[in-house]
Scaffold this active site. Structure first.
Site, short mmCIF file in Angstrom:
data_model
loop_
_atom_site.label_atom_id
_atom_site.label_comp_id
_atom_site.label_asym_id
_atom_site.label_seq_id
_atom_site.Cartn_x
_atom_site.Cartn_y
_atom_site.Cartn_z
N GLY A 89 0.92 -1.32 0.07
CA GLY A 89 -0.16 0.14 -0.04
C GLY A 89 0.83 1.33 -0.08
O GLY A 89 2.11 1.04 -0.33
N ARG A 90 0.26 2.30 0.37
CA ARG A 90 1.23 3.64 0.49
C ARG A 90 2.15 3.69 1.63
O ARG A 90 2.89 4.45 1.63
CB ARG A 90 0.08 4.82 0.42
CG ARG A 90 0.62 5.99 0.00
CD ARG A 90 -0.12 7.15 -0.79
NE ARG A 90 -1.47 7.03 -0.74
CZ ARG A 90 -1.98 8.17 0.15
NH1 ARG A 90 -1.25 9.07 0.79
NH2 ARG A 90 -3.25 7.97 0.42
N GLU A 93 5.97 4.11 2.12
CA GLU A 93 6.70 5.30 1.60
C GLU A 93 7.09 6.02 2.83
O GLU A 93 8.22 6.41 2.65
CB GLU A 93 5.63 6.29 0.68
CG GLU A 93 5.37 5.87 -0.59
CD GLU A 93 4.38 6.72 -1.42
OE1 GLU A 93 4.15 6.83 -2.39
OE2 GLU A 93 4.16 7.82 -0.73
N CYS A 119 3.82 -6.24 -2.35
CA CYS A 119 3.45 -4.92 -3.34
C CYS A 119 4.68 -4.05 -3.01
O CYS A 119 5.54 -3.94 -3.47
CB CYS A 119 1.84 -4.53 -2.75
SG CYS A 119 1.27 -3.28 -3.43
N HIS A 120 4.19 -2.93 -2.22
CA HIS A 120 5.20 -1.70 -1.93
C HIS A 120 5.76 -1.98 -0.58
O HIS A 120 6.69 -1.35 -0.33
CB HIS A 120 4.33 -0.23 -1.93
CG HIS A 120 3.77 0.13 -3.01
ND1 HIS A 120 2.87 -0.23 -3.74
CD2 HIS A 120 4.10 1.07 -4.08
CE1 HIS A 120 2.54 0.36 -4.91
NE2 HIS A 120 3.48 1.20 -5.05
N TYR A 139 5.29 -5.17 -6.06
CA TYR A 139 4.47 -4.42 -7.24
C TYR A 139 5.45 -3.93 -8.35
O TYR A 139 6.39 -3.49 -7.98
CB TYR A 139 3.74 -3.38 -6.45
CG TYR A 139 2.85 -2.55 -7.32
CD1 TYR A 139 1.48 -3.18 -7.84
CD2 TYR A 139 3.11 -1.26 -7.85
CE1 TYR A 139 0.75 -2.50 -8.75
CE2 TYR A 139 1.97 -0.62 -8.80
CZ TYR A 139 0.75 -1.51 -9.11
OH TYR A 139 0.03 -0.86 -9.85
#
Length: 199
Positions: A89-90, A93, A119-120, A139
């Protein structure tokens, strides 16, 4: 065989299906899972996001659930845990900017304990500088970052030594199953019994 004690590092706007599904599935087979987030305590929540693919050049992000943390990040000792889960997900970051998060990741790799990420999530592992020589997935948009961190990228669920990786939530079933294998978890499958009543 007794269940393992697992640590899951999550954050605001992590991918809903990559947090909720493994959190519940790993508990369902007998493991204890502690979900933590830096600067948050047990009982606090993180907001999840649902990332969907609808034919655009990238994914669409919508608001997911409020996911309640069941442990306090500052109180956990990674040495007490048998494995680590890093959803995507985000959230990765910003989670990768916390030295404490990177130190947790480094502990699991140094001790060669099982790690699952998707993913991330590998953005955090890349920032922790632990990917040199691994074969892994992520991802696709994160491929350049993990390759720059020294790994070779694979398009699909991959297990390399202690590390189990996947592309996104669509790989959840295979990814979680592969992680259970690395944990040494055996799930007995029996033939389902169907009760047939009299007509």
């Amino acid at each position: 065989m007794p269940g393992k004690k697992l640590l899951m590092v999550v954050g605001d706007f992590g991918e809903d299906a990559e947090i909720m599904v493994p959190f519940q599935a790993l508990q369902a087979v007998g493991h204890e899972v502690h979900a933590v987030c830096p600067e948050k305590s047990e009982g606090d929540s993180v907001k999840t996001a649902v990332h969907d693919f609808r034919g655009d050049q990238t994914y669409l992000e919508e608001r997911g659930h409020d996911f309640t943390l069941n442990a306090t990040f500052d109180e956990v000792d990674p040495a007490d845990y048998d494995g680590l889960v890093v959803p995507g997900g985000r959230a990765p970051e910003y989670l990768r900017t916390y030295d404490e998060v990177l130190d947790v990741v480094r502990h699991f790799f140094k001790a060669e304990k099982p790690v699952a990420t998707t993913c991330h999530g590998p953005q955090i592992l890349a920032a922790a500088d632990v990917l040199e020589g691994y074969e892994m997935s992520s991802y696709p948009a994160v491929r350049a970052e993990v390759e720059a961190a020294g790994c070779s990228w694979v398009d699909g669920v991959t297990t390399d030594r202690n590390l189990v990786t996947a592309r996104d939530w669509s790989d959840n079933a295979e990814w979680i199953s592969a992680f259970l294998d690395v944990l040494g978890t055996t799930v007995e499958h029996g033939e389902p019994e169907v009760a047939v009543g009299d007509d």
